[in-house]
Design a protein around this motif. Sequence first.
Motif, PDB file in Angstrom:
ATOM      1  N   ALA A 140      -5.137   6.167   4.634  1.00 12.92           N
ATOM      2  CA  ALA A 140      -5.581   6.882   3.524  1.00 12.92           C
ATOM      3  C   ALA A 140      -5.908   8.223   3.894  1.00 12.92           C
ATOM      4  O   ALA A 140      -5.393   8.799   5.022  1.00 12.92           O
ATOM      5  CB  ALA A 140      -7.231   6.375   2.818  1.00 12.92           C
ATOM      6  N   HIS A 141      -5.927   9.370   2.989  1.00 10.78           N
ATOM      7  CA  HIS A 141      -5.621  10.836   3.341  1.00 10.78           C
ATOM      8  C   HIS A 141      -6.475  11.611   2.156  1.00 10.78           C
ATOM      9  O   HIS A 141      -6.518  11.290   0.846  1.00 10.78           O
ATOM     10  CB  HIS A 141      -4.410  11.391   3.469  1.00 10.78           C
ATOM     11  N   ASP A 142      -7.289  12.461   2.784  1.00  9.42           N
ATOM     12  CA  ASP A 142      -8.167  13.417   1.820  1.00  9.42           C
ATOM     13  C   ASP A 142      -7.386  14.751   1.624  1.00  9.42           C
ATOM     14  O   ASP A 142      -7.221  15.439   2.719  1.00  9.42           O
ATOM     15  CB  ASP A 142      -9.510  13.479   2.240  1.00  9.42           C
ATOM     16  N   PRO A 143      -6.872  15.049   0.572  1.00  9.97           N
ATOM     17  CA  PRO A 143      -6.157  16.340   0.385  1.00  9.97           C
ATOM     18  C   PRO A 143      -7.205  17.652   0.288  1.00  9.97           C
ATOM     19  O   PRO A 143      -8.218  17.579   0.433  1.00  9.97           O
ATOM     20  CB  PRO A 143      -5.438  16.421  -1.152  1.00  9.97           C
ATOM     21  N   GLN A 144      -6.449  18.942   0.510  1.00  8.17           N
ATOM     22  CA  GLN A 144      -7.170  19.971   0.963  1.00  8.17           C
ATOM     23  C   GLN A 144      -7.672  20.594  -0.597  1.00  8.17           C
ATOM     24  O   GLN A 144      -8.500  21.446  -0.596  1.00  8.17           O
ATOM     25  CB  GLN A 144      -6.306  20.977   1.372  1.00  8.17           C
ATOM     26  N   SER A 145      -7.045  20.174  -1.454  1.00  8.91           N
ATOM     27  CA  SER A 145      -7.367  20.733  -3.001  1.00  8.91           C
ATOM     28  C   SER A 145      -7.539  19.608  -4.079  1.00  8.91           C
ATOM     29  O   SER A 145      -6.863  18.563  -3.899  1.00  8.91           O
ATOM     30  CB  SER A 145      -6.397  21.696  -3.525  1.00  8.91           C
ATOM     31  N   PRO A 146      -8.510  19.647  -5.080  1.00  6.87           N
ATOM     32  CA  PRO A 146      -8.620  18.816  -6.065  1.00  6.87           C
ATOM     33  C   PRO A 146      -7.241  18.812  -7.025  1.00  6.87           C
ATOM     34  O   PRO A 146      -7.175  17.832  -7.638  1.00  6.87           O
ATOM     35  CB  PRO A 146      -9.763  19.245  -6.747  1.00  6.87           C
ATOM     36  N   PHE A 147      -6.578  19.577  -6.758  1.00 10.70           N
ATOM     37  CA  PHE A 147      -5.424  19.769  -7.691  1.00 10.70           C
ATOM     38  C   PHE A 147      -4.060  19.560  -6.910  1.00 10.70           C
ATOM     39  O   PHE A 147      -3.837  20.130  -5.918  1.00 10.70           O
ATOM     40  CB  PHE A 147      -5.189  21.195  -8.406  1.00 10.70           C
ATOM     41  N   THR A 148      -3.696  18.353  -7.350  1.00  8.59           N
ATOM     42  CA  THR A 148      -2.474  17.763  -6.600  1.00  8.59           C
ATOM     43  C   THR A 148      -1.520  17.016  -7.377  1.00  8.59           C
ATOM     44  O   THR A 148      -1.862  16.402  -8.547  1.00  8.59           O
ATOM     45  CB  THR A 148      -3.006  16.845  -5.299  1.00  8.59           C
ATOM     46  N   LYS A 149      -0.280  16.934  -6.930  1.00 11.01           N
ATOM     47  CA  LYS A 149       0.653  16.002  -7.705  1.00 11.01           C
ATOM     48  C   LYS A 149       0.559  14.715  -6.789  1.00 11.01           C
ATOM     49  O   LYS A 149       0.259  14.553  -5.546  1.00 11.01           O
ATOM     50  CB  LYS A 149       2.083  16.450  -7.639  1.00 11.01           C
ATOM     51  N   PRO A 150       0.955  13.589  -7.415  1.00 10.61           N
ATOM     52  CA  PRO A 150       1.063  12.250  -6.915  1.00 10.61           C
ATOM     53  C   PRO A 150       1.729  12.115  -5.342  1.00 10.61           C
ATOM     54  O   PRO A 150       2.999  12.474  -5.168  1.00 10.61           O
ATOM     55  CB  PRO A 150       1.697  11.347  -7.666  1.00 10.61           C
ATOM     56  N   PRO A 151       1.204  11.580  -4.538  1.00  5.60           N
ATOM     57  CA  PRO A 151       1.604  11.720  -3.074  1.00  5.60           C
ATOM     58  C   PRO A 151       2.477  10.572  -3.000  1.00  5.60           C
ATOM     59  O   PRO A 151       2.582   9.630  -3.749  1.00  5.60           O
ATOM     60  CB  PRO A 151       0.317  11.288  -2.065  1.00  5.60           C
ATOM     61  N   VAL A 152       3.375  10.570  -1.785  1.00  4.06           N
ATOM     62  CA  VAL A 152       4.475   9.511  -1.508  1.00  4.06           C
ATOM     63  C   VAL A 152       4.190   9.302   0.195  1.00  4.06           C
ATOM     64  O   VAL A 152       4.157  10.071   0.693  1.00  4.06           O
ATOM     65  CB  VAL A 152       5.771  10.206  -1.681  1.00  4.06           C
ATOM     66  N   TRP A 153       3.909   7.943   0.030  1.00  5.18           N
ATOM     67  CA  TRP A 153       3.773   7.475   1.604  1.00  5.18           C
ATOM     68  C   TRP A 153       4.982   6.703   2.244  1.00  5.18           C
ATOM     69  O   TRP A 153       5.714   6.160   1.484  1.00  5.18           O
ATOM     70  CB  TRP A 153       2.777   6.257   1.569  1.00  5.18           C
ATOM     71  N   THR A 154       4.981   6.899   3.444  1.00  3.86           N
ATOM     72  CA  THR A 154       6.272   6.634   4.249  1.00  3.86           C
ATOM     73  C   THR A 154       5.622   5.882   5.423  1.00  3.86           C
ATOM     74  O   THR A 154       4.965   6.578   6.222  1.00  3.86           O
ATOM     75  CB  THR A 154       7.451   7.746   4.538  1.00  3.86           C
ATOM     76  N   VAL A 155       5.871   4.799   5.715  1.00  2.64           N
ATOM     77  CA  VAL A 155       5.579   3.776   6.823  1.00  2.64           C
ATOM     78  C   VAL A 155       6.380   4.340   7.935  1.00  2.64           C
ATOM     79  O   VAL A 155       7.506   3.791   7.827  1.00  2.64           O
ATOM     80  CB  VAL A 155       5.251   2.521   6.336  1.00  2.64           C
ATOM     81  N   CYS A 211       0.754  -1.249   0.052  1.00  3.62           N
ATOM     82  CA  CYS A 211      -0.030   0.161   0.002  1.00  3.62           C
ATOM     83  C   CYS A 211       0.913   1.111   0.123  1.00  3.62           C
ATOM     84  O   CYS A 211       0.469   2.307  -0.817  1.00  3.62           O
ATOM     85  CB  CYS A 211      -0.970   0.029   1.134  1.00  3.62           C
ATOM     86  N   GLY A 212       1.757   1.169   0.734  1.00  5.37           N
ATOM     87  CA  GLY A 212       2.679   2.415   0.695  1.00  5.37           C
ATOM     88  C   GLY A 212       3.584   2.448  -0.572  1.00  5.37           C
ATOM     89  O   GLY A 212       3.903   3.912  -0.825  1.00  5.37           O
ATOM     90  N   LYS A 213       3.556   1.719  -1.365  1.00  8.19           N
ATOM     91  CA  LYS A 213       4.159   1.949  -2.676  1.00  8.19           C
ATOM     92  C   LYS A 213       3.259   2.467  -3.580  1.00  8.19           C
ATOM     93  O   LYS A 213       4.074   3.266  -4.560  1.00  8.19           O
ATOM     94  CB  LYS A 213       4.781   0.628  -3.170  1.00  8.19           C
ATOM     95  N   GLN A 214       2.120   2.606  -3.551  1.00  9.36           N
ATOM     96  CA  GLN A 214       1.251   3.064  -4.331  1.00  9.36           C
ATOM     97  C   GLN A 214       1.120   4.952  -4.147  1.00  9.36           C
ATOM     98  O   GLN A 214       1.074   5.258  -3.049  1.00  9.36           O
ATOM     99  CB  GLN A 214      -0.040   2.725  -4.118  1.00  9.36           C
ATOM    100  N   GLN A 215       1.217   5.583  -5.101  1.00  9.51           N
ATOM    101  CA  GLN A 215       1.029   7.064  -5.177  1.00  9.51           C
ATOM    102  C   GLN A 215      -0.253   7.417  -5.245  1.00  9.51           C
ATOM    103  O   GLN A 215      -0.731   8.083  -6.392  1.00  9.51           O
ATOM    104  CB  GLN A 215       2.105   7.759  -6.504  1.00  9.51           C
ATOM    105  N   GLU A 216      -1.038   6.992  -4.219  1.00 14.60           N
ATOM    106  CA  GLU A 216      -2.534   7.043  -4.349  1.00 14.60           C
ATOM    107  C   GLU A 216      -2.772   7.864  -3.138  1.00 14.60           C
ATOM    108  O   GLU A 216      -2.280   7.369  -2.038  1.00 14.60           O
ATOM    109  CB  GLU A 216      -3.200   5.858  -4.571  1.00 14.60           C
ATOM    110  N   PHE A 217      -4.112   8.788  -2.725  1.00 15.78           N
ATOM    111  CA  PHE A 217      -4.178   9.236  -1.583  1.00 15.78           C
ATOM    112  C   PHE A 217      -4.940   7.909  -0.713  1.00 15.78           C
ATOM    113  O   PHE A 217      -4.970   7.789   0.516  1.00 15.78           O
ATOM    114  CB  PHE A 217      -5.235  10.437  -1.654  1.00 15.78           C
ATOM    115  N   HIS A 218      -5.766   7.371  -1.765  1.00 17.96           N
ATOM    116  CA  HIS A 218      -6.508   5.819  -1.036  1.00 17.96           C
ATOM    117  C   HIS A 218      -5.811   4.854  -1.852  1.00 17.96           C
ATOM    118  O   HIS A 218      -6.551   4.323  -2.768  1.00 17.96           O
ATOM    119  CB  HIS A 218      -8.074   6.185  -1.194  1.00 17.96           C
ATOM    120  N   PRO A 219      -4.854   4.324  -1.180  1.00 17.25           N
ATOM    121  CA  PRO A 219      -4.205   3.256  -1.797  1.00 17.25           C
ATOM    122  C   PRO A 219      -5.175   1.844  -1.851  1.00 17.25           C
ATOM    123  O   PRO A 219      -5.799   1.837  -0.951  1.00 17.25           O
ATOM    124  CB  PRO A 219      -2.923   3.030  -0.993  1.00 17.25           C
ATOM    125  N   TYR A 220      -4.775   0.943  -2.620  1.00 18.60           N
ATOM    126  CA  TYR A 220      -5.731  -0.364  -2.636  1.00 18.60           C
ATOM    127  C   TYR A 220      -4.648  -1.349  -3.090  1.00 18.60           C
ATOM    128  O   TYR A 220      -3.898  -1.249  -3.816  1.00 18.60           O
ATOM    129  CB  TYR A 220      -6.785  -0.295  -3.397  1.00 18.60           C
TER     130      TYR A 220
END
Length: 377
Positions: free
Chosen positions: A294-309, A271-280
């Motif tokens: 998961a996380h809901d960003p403040q704006s609809p305009f975003t760049k791909p996120p990066v997760w770190t466990v 899940c952490g490797k996916q560049q998704e706010f809601h990984p699956y």
Amino acid sequence: MTGTPTAPPVLVDYDTTGYPMLPATPPVPRVLRPAGGGGSPGPRRARLSVRSVAAAVAVLLVAAVAVRCSGIGPTESPESLVRALFAALTAHDGQRVDSLGWCERSPLCSTPGLTTGYQAPENVTILSSTALGRDQHQVKVRYTVGGTSAEESVGLTRHRSGMLGHRWGISELPGARLTVRAEAFDEVHVAGVTVRPNMTERSTTAAEPGWFAPPGAYTVAVDAAVPFAATTVIVVVAGGVDPPTAVITPTLSPDVQPAIEQQIQDRIVQCGKQQEFHPYPPQWRTFQQTCPFAHDPQSPFTKPPVWTVERLPTIMLRVDDRAVVSVKTTSPGIATVRYQWSLDVLEPRQWTDASKTVEFTVDGRVGVADNAPTWIG
């Protein structure tokens, strides 16, 4: 013309007292036997004696045949039958126990029933022997099972055999009912037999009646079956009282916890490797796998996120009495997502760096796939 009456003629003589004198009784005539041996009584008496002896012998023979056919003869006393019963238990001879008394078709009263996993009563002593009527008897005994002393009564009934014979039989065996619940297993081993566990009524949680078990200590066991380890309990039957239901609560095999922890870690890494706010996860369409953060960003305009466990969660596995293995989090994990967002609709946009640290937990249950424990959550 009236004349002078005359006295009637005298028919009998009168004595001096005035009573009539009766004539003397004539003697009984004697029957004279002719001379000679033909009328001698000796041989006749001899013939009568021979006939009497023959009749007596015939009566004795008839009586002997009647005794033989009626089963009259030595019969075991109530006390000897009780001793024979406990001797059969000591010899682990379930078939002999069943022949001495009615075992209610219990699988334990069979040839293999008591051969293994059974401890017979010890120090058996007859305390009393009481007649309860013409054909009823009760023998009270004391014994020890596993170091614990108990007392119990054995009922006996006398049965008629033929016209004149009888025999004693055990009508009330010592023992009680042994009930086993094992929700996770289709078979359980009770002493020397393998049987199906007593089913439980879901609405009342009451188990169906158990099997009749003579007094003693019984080993109840289940074999290992993924994800559970083999389990053994000892059930003591003594004093004629039904023991508490033996509930076989499964215990997990030692390798189950590490296997589930590894599966959870692998899922979190995926899940952490996916560049998704809601990984699956890859198997998300099965609805049996999810990503725990998961996380809901403040704006609809975003760049791909990066997760770190930052930290993996700590879990524990729980097994209830219905053999359901659940996954519970004891310490949450931590993950941080980093991304850029913008409020500009048109390019070029002004990007703002953002990050969010979230705590997450895992749950679910443990199933079996390909004969191996599998995390479903």
